[in-house]
Design a protein around this motif. Structure first.
Motif, PDB file in Angstrom:
ATOM      1  N   LEU A  37       0.812  -1.228   0.000  1.00 25.66           N
ATOM      2  CA  LEU A  37       0.000   0.000   0.000  1.00 25.66           C
ATOM      3  C   LEU A  37       0.834   1.262   0.000  1.00 25.66           C
ATOM      4  CD1 LEU A  37      -0.209   1.493   3.044  1.00 25.66           C
ATOM      5  CD2 LEU A  37      -1.535  -0.548   3.538  1.00 25.66           C
ATOM      6  N   ALA A  38       2.055   1.197   0.554  1.00 27.96           N
ATOM      7  CA  ALA A  38       2.890   2.394   0.623  1.00 27.96           C
ATOM      8  C   ALA A  38       3.188   2.958  -0.761  1.00 27.96           C
ATOM      9  CB  ALA A  38       4.199   2.084   1.361  1.00 27.96           C
ATOM     10  N   GLU A  39       3.428   2.079  -1.732  1.00 31.62           N
ATOM     11  CA  GLU A  39       3.751   2.577  -3.081  1.00 31.62           C
ATOM     12  C   GLU A  39       2.535   3.221  -3.739  1.00 31.62           C
ATOM     13  OE1 GLU A  39       3.713  -0.528  -6.466  1.00 31.62           O
ATOM     14  OE2 GLU A  39       4.519  -1.618  -4.740  1.00 31.62           O
ATOM     15  N   TYR A  40       1.349   2.691  -3.457  1.00 28.30           N
ATOM     16  CA  TYR A  40       0.130   3.288  -4.005  1.00 28.30           C
ATOM     17  C   TYR A  40      -0.157   4.632  -3.346  1.00 28.30           C
ATOM     18  CZ  TYR A  40      -0.932  -0.905  -6.636  1.00 28.30           C
ATOM     19  OH  TYR A  40      -0.884  -1.938  -7.546  1.00 28.30           O
ATOM     20  N   ARG A  41       0.076   4.696  -2.059  1.00 25.84           N
ATOM     21  CA  ARG A  41      -0.128   5.962  -1.342  1.00 25.84           C
ATOM     22  C   ARG A  41       0.839   7.022  -1.868  1.00 25.84           C
ATOM     23  NH1 ARG A  41      -2.130   9.743  -0.247  1.00 25.84           N
ATOM     24  NH2 ARG A  41      -2.543  10.740   1.736  1.00 25.84           N
ATOM     25  N   ALA A  42       2.095   6.635  -2.069  1.00 24.94           N
ATOM     26  CA  ALA A  42       3.106   7.572  -2.567  1.00 24.94           C
ATOM     27  C   ALA A  42       2.776   8.043  -3.978  1.00 24.94           C
ATOM     28  CB  ALA A  42       4.482   6.919  -2.543  1.00 24.94           C
ATOM     29  N   ALA A  43       2.088   7.209  -4.743  1.00 30.46           N
ATOM     30  CA  ALA A  43       1.736   7.556  -6.126  1.00 30.46           C
ATOM     31  C   ALA A  43       0.524   8.471  -6.204  1.00 30.46           C
ATOM     32  CB  ALA A  43       1.481   6.289  -6.926  1.00 30.46           C
ATOM     33  N   GLY A  44      -0.154   8.666  -5.072  1.00 26.53           N
ATOM     34  CA  GLY A  44      -1.283   9.577  -5.069  1.00 26.53           C
ATOM     35  C   GLY A  44      -2.636   8.947  -4.808  1.00 26.53           C
ATOM     36  N   ALA A  45      -2.661   7.658  -4.485  1.00 25.32           N
ATOM     37  CA  ALA A  45      -3.935   7.025  -4.132  1.00 25.32           C
ATOM     38  C   ALA A  45      -4.436   7.622  -2.820  1.00 25.32           C
ATOM     39  CB  ALA A  45      -3.762   5.523  -3.993  1.00 25.32           C
ATOM     40  N   PHE A  46      -5.700   8.019  -2.808  1.00 25.03           N
ATOM     41  CA  PHE A  46      -6.285   8.580  -1.590  1.00 25.03           C
ATOM     42  C   PHE A  46      -6.586   7.486  -0.587  1.00 25.03           C
ATOM     43  CE2 PHE A  46     -10.092   9.550   0.898  1.00 25.03           C
ATOM     44  CZ  PHE A  46      -9.696  10.706   1.542  1.00 25.03           C
ATOM     45  N   GLY A  47      -7.078   6.358  -1.079  1.00 23.49           N
ATOM     46  CA  GLY A  47      -7.450   5.262  -0.199  1.00 23.49           C
ATOM     47  C   GLY A  47      -7.322   3.941  -0.924  1.00 23.49           C
ATOM     48  N   ILE A  48      -7.656   2.867  -0.215  1.00 28.48           N
ATOM     49  CA  ILE A  48      -7.556   1.526  -0.786  1.00 28.48           C
ATOM     50  C   ILE A  48      -8.771   0.708  -0.379  1.00 28.48           C
ATOM     51  CG2 ILE A  48      -5.030   1.510  -0.849  1.00 28.48           C
ATOM     52  CD1 ILE A  48      -5.090  -0.193   1.720  1.00 28.48           C
ATOM     53  N   GLY A  49      -9.038  -0.333  -1.144  1.00 28.93           N
ATOM     54  CA  GLY A  49     -10.031  -1.328  -0.780  1.00 28.93           C
ATOM     55  C   GLY A  49      -9.322  -2.659  -0.680  1.00 28.93           C
ATOM     56  N   VAL A  50      -9.586  -3.394   0.393  1.00 30.20           N
ATOM     57  CA  VAL A  50      -8.861  -4.641   0.650  1.00 30.20           C
ATOM     58  C   VAL A  50      -9.856  -5.768   0.890  1.00 30.20           C
ATOM     59  CG1 VAL A  50      -7.138  -5.799   2.089  1.00 30.20           C
ATOM     60  CG2 VAL A  50      -6.962  -3.334   1.665  1.00 30.20           C
ATOM     61  N   GLY A  51      -9.689  -6.843   0.143  1.00 32.77           N
ATOM     62  CA  GLY A  51     -10.599  -7.968   0.250  1.00 32.77           C
ATOM     63  C   GLY A  51      -9.978  -9.196   0.869  1.00 32.77           C
ATOM     64  N   GLY A  52      -9.460 -10.086   0.023  1.00 32.15           N
ATOM     65  CA  GLY A  52      -9.011 -11.398   0.470  1.00 32.15           C
ATOM     66  C   GLY A  52      -7.902 -11.401   1.505  1.00 32.15           C
ATOM     67  N   SER A  53      -7.049 -10.400   1.507  1.00 29.38           N
ATOM     68  CA  SER A  53      -5.971 -10.381   2.507  1.00 29.38           C
ATOM     69  C   SER A  53      -6.467  -9.893   3.863  1.00 29.38           C
ATOM     70  CB  SER A  53      -4.816  -9.490   2.029  1.00 29.38           C
ATOM     71  OG  SER A  53      -5.233  -8.143   1.870  1.00 29.38           O
ATOM     72  N   LEU A  54      -7.720  -9.445   3.914  1.00 24.93           N
ATOM     73  CA  LEU A  54      -8.316  -8.999   5.178  1.00 24.93           C
ATOM     74  C   LEU A  54      -9.389  -9.962   5.657  1.00 24.93           C
ATOM     75  CD1 LEU A  54      -8.668  -6.831   7.378  1.00 24.93           C
ATOM     76  CD2 LEU A  54     -10.203  -5.619   5.808  1.00 24.93           C
ATOM     77  N   TYR A  55     -10.221 -10.419   4.746  1.00 19.49           N
ATOM     78  CA  TYR A  55     -11.295 -11.346   5.109  1.00 19.49           C
ATOM     79  C   TYR A  55     -11.492 -12.393   4.035  1.00 19.49           C
ATOM     80  CZ  TYR A  55     -15.877 -13.401   5.649  1.00 19.49           C
ATOM     81  OH  TYR A  55     -16.894 -14.322   5.756  1.00 19.49           O
ATOM     82  N   LYS A  56     -11.596 -13.648   4.473  1.00 20.19           N
ATOM     83  CA  LYS A  56     -11.993 -14.753   3.613  1.00 20.19           C
ATOM     84  C   LYS A  56     -13.020 -15.578   4.373  1.00 20.19           C
ATOM     85  CE  LYS A  56      -7.656 -15.211   1.010  1.00 20.19           C
ATOM     86  NZ  LYS A  56      -6.492 -16.088   0.712  1.00 20.19           N
ATOM     87  N   PRO A  57     -13.936 -16.232   3.675  1.00 12.39           N
ATOM     88  CA  PRO A  57     -14.915 -17.073   4.362  1.00 12.39           C
ATOM     89  C   PRO A  57     -14.228 -18.054   5.309  1.00 12.39           C
ATOM     90  CG  PRO A  57     -15.495 -16.868   2.049  1.00 12.39           C
ATOM     91  CD  PRO A  57     -14.153 -16.228   2.207  1.00 12.39           C
ATOM     92  N   GLY A  58     -14.721 -18.100   6.509  1.00 13.29           N
ATOM     93  CA  GLY A  58     -14.120 -18.962   7.521  1.00 13.29           C
ATOM     94  C   GLY A  58     -13.300 -18.203   8.541  1.00 13.29           C
ATOM     95  N   HIS A  59     -12.879 -16.994   8.211  1.00  8.80           N
ATOM     96  CA  HIS A  59     -12.159 -16.174   9.181  1.00  8.80           C
ATOM     97  C   HIS A  59     -13.108 -15.736  10.298  1.00  8.80           C
ATOM     98  CE1 HIS A  59      -8.719 -14.752   6.287  1.00  8.80           C
ATOM     99  NE2 HIS A  59      -8.583 -16.000   6.683  1.00  8.80           N
ATOM    100  N   ASP A  60     -12.681 -15.897  11.536  1.00  7.25           N
ATOM    101  CA  ASP A  60     -13.517 -15.429  12.637  1.00  7.25           C
ATOM    102  C   ASP A  60     -13.199 -13.968  12.949  1.00  7.25           C
ATOM    103  OD1 ASP A  60     -11.089 -15.476  14.025  1.00  7.25           O
ATOM    104  OD2 ASP A  60     -11.600 -17.271  15.176  1.00  7.25           O
ATOM    105  N   ALA A  61     -13.968 -13.389  13.857  1.00  9.59           N
ATOM    106  CA  ALA A  61     -13.827 -11.968  14.164  1.00  9.59           C
ATOM    107  C   ALA A  61     -12.436 -11.632  14.681  1.00  9.59           C
ATOM    108  CB  ALA A  61     -14.895 -11.543  15.171  1.00  9.59           C
ATOM    109  N   GLU A  62     -11.867 -12.511  15.484  1.00  5.24           N
ATOM    110  CA  GLU A  62     -10.535 -12.256  16.045  1.00  5.24           C
ATOM    111  C   GLU A  62      -9.474 -12.214  14.951  1.00  5.24           C
ATOM    112  OE1 GLU A  62      -7.433 -14.275  19.282  1.00  5.24           O
ATOM    113  OE2 GLU A  62      -9.529 -14.918  19.207  1.00  5.24           O
ATOM    114  N   THR A  63      -9.573 -13.124  13.997  1.00  7.78           N
ATOM    115  CA  THR A  63      -8.623 -13.149  12.883  1.00  7.78           C
ATOM    116  C   THR A  63      -8.740 -11.887  12.037  1.00  7.78           C
ATOM    117  OG1 THR A  63      -8.694 -15.562  12.777  1.00  7.78           O
ATOM    118  CG2 THR A  63      -7.936 -14.408  10.801  1.00  7.78           C
ATOM    119  N   VAL A  64      -9.959 -11.482  11.747  1.00 15.90           N
ATOM    120  CA  VAL A  64     -10.178 -10.282  10.946  1.00 15.90           C
ATOM    121  C   VAL A  64      -9.657  -9.043  11.670  1.00 15.90           C
ATOM    122  CG1 VAL A  64     -11.930  -8.797   9.898  1.00 15.90           C
ATOM    123  CG2 VAL A  64     -12.137 -11.286   9.721  1.00 15.90           C
ATOM    124  N   ALA A  65      -9.889  -8.976  12.976  1.00 18.35           N
ATOM    125  CA  ALA A  65      -9.416  -7.830  13.753  1.00 18.35           C
ATOM    126  C   ALA A  65      -7.893  -7.737  13.708  1.00 18.35           C
ATOM    127  CB  ALA A  65      -9.898  -7.932  15.190  1.00 18.35           C
TER     128      ALA A  65
END
Length: 210
Positions: A167-195
């Motif tokens: 994400l650092a390279e995208y931020r440095a390039a001018g990205a305001f924000g990001i959207g994150v899917g599979g590296s944050l949540y996948k089916p089967g992940h519990d709340a503690e894992t996601v946190a």
């Protein structure tokens, strides 16, 4: 809560994309994300029960987080999102009719684009936030190049292949924000894992900011 309110409250511009989340776990996962510091939550509409999950999350954390729907590709889905209590709409494309209808419903819009033509079409339809998707295909250099021609008030979010590791390279390039899917949540992940993954992501974002 809408996107601007979440950002004003100090949340980082990180959208948690919870594809394939089950309705019965939605509230717990949303609570875990909010407690970790992420307050922009998206449920893609190609999940098992998107409206049910959005409703559960909006009821649980809607006063502390912006809950929205993704993969919104029709006006009917925009209507279902608003009816479920969602406050922002994310789409993989630029459909002017869908964008117009979503805004009439009071939804924030974050349409996906890949080309300058698509970006300016979305801006002309009233979008301030644009999702570069898939972000990993053209990379951070593309964001830097396209930012030079977009109006300064327009905010580009990188989605697809973006996470704590890069994400650092995208931020440095001018990205305001990001959207994150599979590296944050996948089916089967519990709340503690996601946190735990959310805290790691926020730490990487803060390091990039510093």
């Amino acid at each position: 809560m809408i996107i601007e309110e979440a950002l004003a409250a100090g949340a980082p511009p990180i959208v948690a994309i919870l594809r394939d989340i089950r309705t019965e776990e939605s509230a717990a996962i949303a609570e875990a994300l909010v407690e970790a510091g992420i307050r922009l939550i998206e449920v893609p509409f190609n999940s098992p029960d998107p409206a049910g999950s959005i409703k559960a999350m909006a009821e649980a954390v809607g006063d502390r987080a912006a809950v929205g729907g993704g993969t919104v590709i029709s006006s009917a889905l925009a209507g279902a999102l608003a009816q479920a209590g969602g406050t922002f709409m994310v789409s993989p494309n630029v459909d002017l009719a869908v964008l117009s209808h979503a805004q009439e419903l009071g939804l924030d819009v974050l349409p996906g684009f890949l080309t300058p033509t698509e970006a300016f079409a979305a801006i002309g339809a009233g979008a301030r936030d644009l999702k570069l998707f898939p972000g990993s295909v053209l990379g951070s250099a593309y964001i830097k190049a396209i930012r030079e021609v977009l109006p300064p008030q327009v905010r580009v979010w990188a989605v697809g292949g973006v996470g704590a590791a890069n994400l650092a390279e995208y931020r440095a390039a001018g990205a305001f924000g990001i959207g994150v899917g599979g590296s944050l949540y996948k089916p089967g992940h519990d709340a503690e894992t996601v946190a735990a993954k959310a805290r790691e992501l926020i730490a990487a974002w803060n390091a990039a900011q510093a």
